[in-house]
Design a protein around this motif. Sequence first.
Motif, PDB file in Angstrom:
ATOM      1  N   ILE A  82       0.844  -1.305   0.083  1.00 20.51           N
ATOM      2  CA  ILE A  82       0.294   0.075   0.301  1.00 20.51           C
ATOM      3  C   ILE A  82       1.248   1.114   0.133  1.00 20.51           C
ATOM      4  O   ILE A  82       0.371   1.995  -0.690  1.00 20.51           O
ATOM      5  CB  ILE A  82      -0.416  -0.052   1.392  1.00 20.51           C
ATOM      6  N   LEU A  83       1.703   1.430   0.607  1.00 18.64           N
ATOM      7  CA  LEU A  83       2.931   2.443   0.826  1.00 18.64           C
ATOM      8  C   LEU A  83       3.841   2.698  -0.478  1.00 18.64           C
ATOM      9  O   LEU A  83       3.156   3.877  -1.465  1.00 18.64           O
ATOM     10  CB  LEU A  83       4.236   2.569   2.382  1.00 18.64           C
ATOM     11  N   ALA A  84       3.703   1.863  -1.751  1.00 18.15           N
ATOM     12  CA  ALA A  84       4.124   1.885  -2.287  1.00 18.15           C
ATOM     13  C   ALA A  84       3.454   2.077  -3.885  1.00 18.15           C
ATOM     14  O   ALA A  84       3.942   2.316  -5.301  1.00 18.15           O
ATOM     15  CB  ALA A  84       5.482   0.547  -2.978  1.00 18.15           C
ATOM     16  N   ALA A  85       1.694   1.787  -3.681  1.00 21.64           N
ATOM     17  CA  ALA A  85       1.347   1.807  -4.644  1.00 21.64           C
ATOM     18  C   ALA A  85       0.982   3.182  -5.271  1.00 21.64           C
ATOM     19  O   ALA A  85       0.573   4.130  -4.513  1.00 21.64           O
ATOM     20  CB  ALA A  85      -0.154   1.416  -4.000  1.00 21.64           C
ATOM     21  N   PRO A  86       0.374   3.210  -6.422  1.00 21.79           N
ATOM     22  CA  PRO A  86       0.551   4.820  -7.254  1.00 21.79           C
ATOM     23  C   PRO A  86       0.207   5.698  -6.381  1.00 21.79           C
ATOM     24  O   PRO A  86      -1.605   5.144  -5.630  1.00 21.79           O
ATOM     25  CB  PRO A  86      -0.298   4.044  -8.406  1.00 21.79           C
ATOM     26  N   GLY A  87       0.151   6.589  -6.230  1.00 24.75           N
ATOM     27  CA  GLY A  87      -0.794   7.429  -6.003  1.00 24.75           C
ATOM     28  C   GLY A  87      -0.303   7.851  -3.654  1.00 24.75           C
ATOM     29  O   GLY A  87      -0.961   8.446  -3.361  1.00 24.75           O
TER      30      GLY A  87
END
Length: 351
Positions: free
Chosen positions: A230-235
């Motif tokens: 989630i931290l690295a997810a787009p946005g």
Amino acid sequence: MIKTAIFGVSVALAPLAASAQATLTAETTTPGSTPHYIDTTLAAILDSAGVATVQITEGATLTNSVQAVAQGQLDMAPAPLILPFLLSRGIGPYSGVGAEDGAEMAGNLRVLFWNSGSAQIFAYYNNNPIEDIRSLDGLRIWNGPPRGAALTSGRAMIQLLSGAKDGEDYEGIQTPWPDTVSAITGGGVDAWTIPEGLPSGREIAIAAAGGITMHDVPSDLLASELGQQILAAPGHAPYSVPVEAFRAAYAGNDITIVTDDDTFDSFATAFGQIVNAAMDEELAYQITKAYLEGEQRFIEGSPRGPFAMLSFGDIDGVSQGACGAVQIKMHEGAIRAFEEAGHSVADCLRP
């Protein structure tokens, strides 16, 4: 370049002349939010610097604003970076656009500067407490507007905390942004998750109806495989503020802050201030130059200024939520302004 403004008038975005200001159209979020503070402050700075007059529409749905900038129908908007990502693939709220047209439109977007000042929080009223934030099945949870980046992040937050999925394990409640406070204070939900700046006028308004408790993401969950995804997810971008500074920002309000260590940790909504690639290079340069010179005003103009995570230094791309899944570029004029101010700009952000 001529654009059709949202007020139905035509404005010329010619190279900046010493004797005239450009007139720009912009859309932003509701008052009390970080994007709204940034946009209204920027408008005041540009006006006082003689760069541009900005006509701002408040309470906009940024999903629509991003597409309008990409199509040349709007001059400027704050963009949660997940939206250019979704547009580039023609998915999510842009599924009706299609992959080919979406990619072409997303290629028209350029960033002037960045921020990541809105951290995802989870909260509830103290008179209806959540005993365990890791067990949220069966609850009614406000998790965003009807569509867009905030809803995606809200659903991710609930799944990260408890594994629960919207519509399967809990009932997600969505309303347009202007109705958020009334939807929550009206008693129709058990809890809420919102990307909020610090301090949030919206959370203060909600707490005026009764004391609330606000949680960050527990450290073990943030460090988990899903948390890192989630931290690295787009946005998204990492967010961490000393908990005492976080509590001090809400001093005098009936808001309890709960963390498992000495920092308030979550994932931020990464933003870029977007314009169309066709904006005149000199105008983009002058806007960004005025922005950089206005750093003190941005930081000191509001209690949320120090926590807006605005970009006033070197730009590596990754820290700003770009140069990964999100492949958006900076405007040439903005790059020139940053470099003239002595800051480096990563190659991955160059058109």
